[in-house]
Design a protein around this motif. Structure first.
Motif, PDB file in Angstrom:
ATOM      1  N   LEU A 188      -0.078   0.947  -8.003  1.00  0.00           N
ATOM      2  CA  LEU A 188      -1.116  -0.077  -7.913  1.00  0.00           C
ATOM      3  C   LEU A 188      -2.245   0.166  -8.901  1.00  0.00           C
ATOM      4  CD1 LEU A 188      -1.465  -0.348  -4.019  1.00  0.00           C
ATOM      5  CD2 LEU A 188       0.097  -1.581  -5.518  1.00  0.00           C
ATOM      6  N   HIS A 229      -5.130  -2.415  -5.536  1.00  0.00           N
ATOM      7  CA  HIS A 229      -5.290  -1.493  -4.408  1.00  0.00           C
ATOM      8  C   HIS A 229      -6.416  -1.956  -3.486  1.00  0.00           C
ATOM      9  CE1 HIS A 229      -5.260   3.041  -3.142  1.00  0.00           C
ATOM     10  NE2 HIS A 229      -4.945   2.221  -2.162  1.00  0.00           N
ATOM     11  N   LEU A 284       0.818  -1.220   0.000  1.00  0.00           N
ATOM     12  CA  LEU A 284       0.000   0.000   0.000  1.00  0.00           C
ATOM     13  C   LEU A 284       0.848   1.264   0.000  1.00  0.00           C
ATOM     14  CD1 LEU A 284      -2.942  -0.920   2.414  1.00  0.00           C
ATOM     15  CD2 LEU A 284      -2.976  -0.741  -0.080  1.00  0.00           C
ATOM     16  N   THR A 323      -5.650  -5.395  -1.812  1.00  0.00           N
ATOM     17  CA  THR A 323      -4.663  -5.312  -0.731  1.00  0.00           C
ATOM     18  C   THR A 323      -5.274  -4.693   0.524  1.00  0.00           C
ATOM     19  OG1 THR A 323      -2.919  -5.066  -2.391  1.00  0.00           O
ATOM     20  CG2 THR A 323      -2.357  -4.516  -0.123  1.00  0.00           C
ATOM     21  N   GLU A 339       1.262   3.106  -3.489  1.00  0.00           N
ATOM     22  CA  GLU A 339      -0.081   3.340  -4.006  1.00  0.00           C
ATOM     23  C   GLU A 339      -0.090   3.820  -5.454  1.00  0.00           C
ATOM     24  OE1 GLU A 339      -3.850   6.204  -2.813  1.00  0.00           O
ATOM     25  OE2 GLU A 339      -2.605   5.360  -1.224  1.00  0.00           O
TER      26      GLU A 339
END
Length: 422
Positions: free
Chosen positions: A299, A304, A293, A307, A296
């Motif tokens: 992703l 995102h 994360l 996760t 970010e």
């Protein structure tokens, strides 16, 4: 002798025999330097230039066209084998206009199956495959090998697992009949492993994936090595060999980092984090999901959301409910922003939303009206097992033992289906 030469060598040979210099041959067709590059095999001419050179030299021997086509078909397949789809597409368009002999046409059609599968153009294939089957008895053993392998790929990508495994097995049985290069053998063994894994034939998968890995290691094809380690990790996990699964994922993660294999790096981290959660190493799982994360900006929306949900599950195990609830709210925000991801993530976020607010009556209604049917369809049995366990623990603590027993039984049932029993 002429048919043993490359196209450029043939041009140079005929030009020399006819005592035509490069300037004379190139005039009106291409530059002298371009012709020189053709003759030396540095570049491959377009169909138009090739035909002009043949015509000017007065070459009518069909062996030249056949040799040229044979080489192009081989080049076409090699591009596909190396996942170079753009160059494969360029060659495919050239080959469509070739005047092939019947044997070369059949070979081109067989290799085209791989092309259509890579392009996900499956509508083109049933009729093509049927027409090749009509000539199956006449296929030489090497071309039969490629035909069976192509069918294995086709049926794998069209979700027909039994047929896929059957044709890969037939390909494997032909490997020793003629000479194949190591890259080709490794590619077959890896594909066979994928098909076996899908059908839960773990012994086959482990054997042939390991063989593929050993070849890729010898060839120093590190990306393919990473792919093999990931598949071995998945298979060991499903086979309840958790220690070996962790080892394979760690190796894959380390190697992917060394070669900057970005396309798979986050996926490996996520798989390893999930596995840590399964074996009870919650802190390690949380650390990995938080690392993901922290990237970010790298992703995709799907990764995102996935996760965040995975981290919520691990935080709940540690009773870190405040942070988990904040992440649930962030998950809802992302689903509003990306409505295509709502199903089935919304249900799982909603489950944790109600769980973290202790709204168990609403949770029970949601569980069997929506969560169970949807997650069963997605085969998310491990999640379902945990959700039933949460409800069982709740009712047991409340002294409602009949309800608790029901949910504990459901939890065991889903855990058995998940292949993640401890």
């Amino acid at each position: 002798m002429l048919e043993k030469f490359t196209f450029g060598q043939q041009i140079k040979y005929v030009r020399t025999i006819k005592k035509i210099n490069q300037n004379e041959l190139a005039k009106g067709i291409c530059s002298i330097s371009y012709l020189s590059k053709i003759e030396n095999g540095v570049i491959y001419p377009s169909e138009e230039i090739k035909n002009l050179l043949i015509k000017k030299l007065g070459i009518e021997d069909s062996t030249l066209n056949n040799e040229f086509g044979e080489r192009e078909i081989k080049e076409f397949y090699n591009f596909l084998l190396n996942k170079d789809i753009q160059n494969a597409e360029n060659v495919y368009k050239e080959l469509l206009h070739k005047d092939f002999s019947d044997a070369l046409k059949l070979k081109f059609e067989v290799i085209s199956i791989f092309y259509f599968v890579e392009k996900k153009q499956f509508k083109e294939l049933p009729q093509l495959i049927q027409s090749i089957f009509l000539n199956e008895a006449q296929l030489p053993s090497e071309l039969r090998y490629f035909f069976y392998k192509a069918l294995g790929y086709y049926y794998y990508h069209t979700q027909k697992g039994e047929k896929s495994l059957y044709f890969f097995e037939k390909s494997v049985s032909l490997v020793t009949i003629f000479t194949l290069n190591n890259l080709e053998i490794a590619d077959l063994y890896y594909a066979y492993s994928l098909a076996a894994a899908r059908l839960k034939k773990y012994a086959i998968c482990l054997k042939y994936c390991q063989l593929a890995l050993e070849i890729y290691q010898e060839l120093y094809l590190l990306k393919r090595c990473v792919d093999c380690h990931v598949l071995l990790g998945i298979t060991h996990r499903r086979n309840n060999n958790m220690e070996e699964a962790v080892s394979q994922y760690k190796t894959a993660l380390d190697l992917a980092g060394q070669i900057n294999y970005k396309d798979i790096f986050l996926t490996i981290q996520h798989n390893l984090g999930f596995l840590y959660g399964v074996i009870g190493e919650t802190d390690k799982a949380i650390d990995l999901f938080q690392v993901i994360l922290s990237k970010e900006d790298q992703l995709t929306p799907y990764v995102h959301v996935q996760t965040i949900l995975s981290l919520v599950k691990e935080l709940h195990k540690k009773n870190n409910n405040k942070e988990a609830f904040q992440l649930v709210q962030k998950g809802f925000e992302l689903l509003i922003k990306h409505p295509d991801l709502k199903n089935p993530f919304y249900l799982e976020f909603n489950f944790y939303y109600l769980l973290l607010l202790d709204q168990y009556e609403e949770l029970q209604k949601l569980m069997f009206s929506k969560v169970v049917p949807e997650l069963e369809k997605e085969k998310k049995y491990y999640s379902l097992s945990n959700y039933c366990l949460f409800l069982g623990d709740h009712y047991y603590a409340k002294g409602k033992y009949k309800n608790a027993a029901k949910y504990f039984a459901y939890s065991r049932e889903f855990l058995n289906k998940s292949n993640l029993t401890k």
